[in-house]
Scaffold this active site. Structure first.
Site, PDB file in Angstrom:
ATOM      1  N   ASP B  43       0.067  15.705  12.601  1.00  0.00           N
ATOM      2  CA  ASP B  43      -0.029  15.428  11.167  1.00  0.00           C
ATOM      3  C   ASP B  43       1.159  16.046  10.436  1.00  0.00           C
ATOM      4  OD1 ASP B  43      -2.934  15.808   8.928  1.00  0.00           O
ATOM      5  OD2 ASP B  43      -1.182  14.479   8.866  1.00  0.00           O
ATOM      6  N   ASP B  44       2.082  15.205  10.002  1.00  0.00           N
ATOM      7  CA  ASP B  44       3.240  15.693   9.234  1.00  0.00           C
ATOM      8  C   ASP B  44       4.273  16.441  10.086  1.00  0.00           C
ATOM      9  OD1 ASP B  44       1.840  16.575   5.911  1.00  0.00           O
ATOM     10  OD2 ASP B  44       1.740  14.739   7.100  1.00  0.00           O
ATOM     11  N   CYS B  81      -0.130   9.204   5.491  1.00  0.00           N
ATOM     12  CA  CYS B  81      -1.055   9.446   6.595  1.00  0.00           C
ATOM     13  C   CYS B  81      -1.961   8.294   7.010  1.00  0.00           C
ATOM     14  CB  CYS B  81      -1.906  10.666   6.236  1.00  0.00           C
ATOM     15  SG  CYS B  81      -3.059  11.129   7.512  1.00  0.00           S
ATOM     16  N   ASP B 268       2.405  11.233  12.535  1.00  0.00           N
ATOM     17  CA  ASP B 268       2.055  10.135  11.622  1.00  0.00           C
ATOM     18  C   ASP B 268       3.130   9.889  10.563  1.00  0.00           C
ATOM     19  OD1 ASP B 268      -0.291  11.640   9.217  1.00  0.00           O
ATOM     20  OD2 ASP B 268       1.497  12.484  10.160  1.00  0.00           O
ATOM     21  N   ASN B 269       3.733  10.938  10.059  1.00  0.00           N
ATOM     22  CA  ASN B 269       4.759  10.776   9.037  1.00  0.00           C
ATOM     23  C   ASN B 269       5.633  12.032   8.992  1.00  0.00           C
ATOM     24  OD1 ASN B 269       1.903  11.153   7.148  1.00  0.00           O
ATOM     25  ND2 ASN B 269       3.481  12.726   6.995  1.00  0.00           N
TER      26      ASN B 269
END
Lengths: 480, 480
Positions: B43-44, B81, B268-269
């Site tokens: 995540d991130d 996300c 995800d990003n």
């Protein structure tokens, strides 16, 4: 005669209870009771009825108004289909309940998962629930209907089959109390050449044809031939819907439930013409509301209370004696029951309505929050740098084509430029400017008025948890 | 040794098949086969790994890269996300699959009802499916997981319990093929004082502390003390996630499935700092992708093919031999399997990626469509009159506070004004301007380049049914 259900509220109804203390042998019909609910929702029906001075013929609506109460100052809290219906079915503003825009197809907005809908609450209390016709709210599971009959289909405007399906279902419920919603597709535009589904006959409907010369030009439209012809087709759809209502109410009577069913008629949003539907101005949100409550003392009353679609769920909960679940996250519901004021022409304390628009279609973003009082209307446009979009069905309409093809044509008193490009704040003095075109937000003389309305709107946004208000969303909150 | 599953694609893998023709007694482990899938989503996590020159310590990721293939030019198709995960799990761009913005809480975006997800498709073909950790995609039912273990909770970063839950579940599947997604909350920001969940010890994790002097300032940030301190906390979260990955991969080995499980690691990003996450510029979408495929001939390869998250579902379908259902409305999927190019450093025909952003939070609307090639990046901002919003978690970050408190501070080479106010079109020559700050869209010398990229983007939007493109939505269409 003993009233054995629940207490009637209000002096008028109490008086009726007294009136009904006569020997049983003298009365053949059962006493009016609170029990069932028939909620009738039309699609894009503006404040166009025969009995309010319109030229469109609506005998069934007129009769219902004579038997019940017609509200002359009733308002949706948004002028977009799914958002408005979501408010009707939840008692929550659309920026609270998640239905920020249209639900169907790629637009894909839906209610928040933890919202409890009116049919769900009634079902928990033992009510049978059903929908006839148009839903346009997601997810279906939250609506908790036992049955969904005659779902809306493109180009289908068979109001008779809807009425008969409703009648059949009501009779099938036996002794069980029911909550039935009948949602017409009329008079929404359709993808046929008439633009209103008027290119064929429909069973049991005598076609009411209108000439362009037969129509009343509403305040938000110019008098052009293309507009007149378009309104004439719209009138036919309204009349067809009215015929459907007559069939439906006849079915209600035949079912034996006329005396124990609260009947509410209303429209989801304004007429499907430029400057009405999809706008929070008067013509977008000022809509017909007729309530026929068995046992009501006053019939044929015109009620001038400013009532909102936010009040419909509380009204139905009041009628049925059902309450929302304990600990329900969204309490208190922001609206109020209108049953206590049914018998009054000018009820006190009903002098303002709020409205909230975020999207229509997914690519049509123009968030506005508004407050309308007796004297003023105030609009807060959250993204004034954007151009105001036109709903696709309206953009494809003969009226819009006529308007955009006519140099200098205006939406009533509003120029197209003013329609598309609005200020961050709009303030209108309704006593001298009911068309809401002279913006006083920059006028120092109205600074105190503006500040007061601005404060009230801000406070309401906080109370109703507007996600567009700063600080409402928590980036580290529990994922729902 | 007979290969009894399915044909291996590609010369490299065919070579392996030949290589494996040895007497059974000489080999103790079963032959590599296509069977299971372990998809790991952080995540991130930006492009920050030890083995790519970063100062953050990521031994497990580095080892995985040595055992597999690291893609140096891999891109998400959106840097938000839920939208990015929705693309991972459907093989569809976010403007196609309905997940136009964040799914949780009041944001309430969701997949379109008729979308078939990757886990659903695998489940139809007999796969066991499970998710460990973060979902952040709705509705859950479309994901069709048999189990959802250790769901994400605010402030919880227990990577060990996630790894062990994954191991337990894998062993429980017996002979059944499985598709397991392990989705870490790290290194996403958290609502504690460190802003990254670093205020306590986590089981089985040796805390990797970083000093502000230990960090590399990415191209999109200024060198300020507040930024350095913030990056140091981010690095610790990255290292914690890496420790979790080590535990997870150990569990995979212990389960006996290391040789029949495709392992994919990605984020995800972009990193959760201003100018990266939530932007389609390079640092927002350029992310780690490591693929370890049993039987792959090349290990420790750096693959420079421009791969997109739109390719992940096709890749997993290819690996498992599963195909989407006949007549699936969204075929053909726009992406391609990367298995055929796993063994190549510079595969031909992998030289461009598209991206699409519509919302992050519900009140953060800034729709952009983009095309990145080897030489250029092109951005079409659909509502340039709007100010570009900052994701709430980033807006609350120490980095953003430091930047906004420092007069003249820039996001690398980009001024804050240029960040917030963008033109309708942006064109960057990446060979001289990799930071994407010199907009050539108005430069006549690039008119032909611009026209070509504009045309390609427009064509792609049509093919992928972008609702923001004119004519895509039908006002009279069948309600879905």
């Amino acid at each position: 005669m003993k009233i054995n259900r629940r207490e009637f509220l209000g002096a008028g109804l109490a008086a009726l209870a007294v009136e009904m203390s006569v020997p049983a042998a003298a009365k053949v019909s059962p006493p009016p009771r609170r029990r069932n609910v028939l909620l009738i929702v039309s699609d894009d029906h503006g404040y166009d009825l025969g009995c309010t001075g319109g030229k469109v013929r609506t005998p069934a609506l007129d009769a219902l108004a004579r038997e019940g109460v017609l509200f002359t100052d009733a308002y949706a809290s948004v002028s977009s289909c799914s958002s408005s219906r979501a408010t009707l079915y939840t008692g929550l503003y659309s920026h609270t309940n998640g239905m920020y825009g249209l639900s169907h197809d790629v637009h894909n907005f839906s209610l928040l998962d933890d919202v409890k809908t009116l049919p769900w609450m009634l079902k928990q209390s033992g009510y049978a629930t059903a929908l006839v016709g148009k839903l346009h709210v997601k997810p279906e599971a939250l609506l908790a209907y036992d049955a969904w009959l005659e779902p809306e289909r493109p180009l289908v405007r068979d109001v008779a089959v809807m009425g008969h399906a409703a009648g059949r279902w009501m009779r099938e419920q036996g002794d069980k109390p029911f909550f039935l919603t009948v949602a017409y597709s009329d008079p929404h535009r359709a993808g046929d050449v008439s633009n209103f589904g008027n290119t064929r006959d429909w069973p049991e409907v005598k076609r009411e044809r209108y000439q362009p010369s037969d129509v009343v030009i509403p305040s938000h439209l110019p008098d052009l031939p293309g507009v007149r012809a378009d309104l004439a087709e719209y009138y036919e759809a309204v009349s067809r819907m009215d015929t459907g209502l007559a069939i439906l109410l006849h079915e209600l009577r035949e079912s034996g439930h006329e005396d124990d069913t609260l009947v509410i008629y209303l429209s989801d949003n304004g007429r499907p013409f430029p400057g009405a539907k999809d706008n929070l101005y008067y013509e977008g949100i000022h809509l017909p509301l007729i309530v026929r409550a068995p046992g009501a003392l006053k019939r044929g009353l015109r009620n001038r209370g400013m009532v909102s679609w936010i009040d419909i769920t509380p009204t139905i909960l009041d009628w049925t004696g059902v309450t929302p679940p304990n600990g329900y996250h969204y309490l208190p519901l922001p609206g109020r029951s209108i049953l206590p004021i049914l018998g009054e022409a000018d009820p006190k304390g009903w002098d303002e309505v709020f409205a909230t628009h975020s999207f229509h279609e997914i690519d049509q973003y123009y968030p506005t929050r508004s407050l309308r009082t007796r004297k003023y209307s105030y609009f807060l446009n959250l993204k004034p740098e954007l151009e105001v979009p036109i709903a696709s069905d309206v953009a494809l309409s003969p009226s819009w084509k006529a308007i955009t093809a006519t140099p200098g044509a205006k939406l009533g008193k509003r120029t197209l430029d003013a329609f598309h490009h609005r200020s961050a704040e709009e303030l209108y003095d309704l006593t001298v400017d009911p068309d809401e075109v002279v913006n006083l937000a920059g006028d120092k003389k109205y600074a105190a008025v503006l500040a007061d309305l601005r404060r009230q709107l801000d406070s309401w946004r906080t109370k109703t948890r507007d996600p567009w208000q700063k600080g409402v969303t928590d980036p580290f909150g529990r994922a729902r």
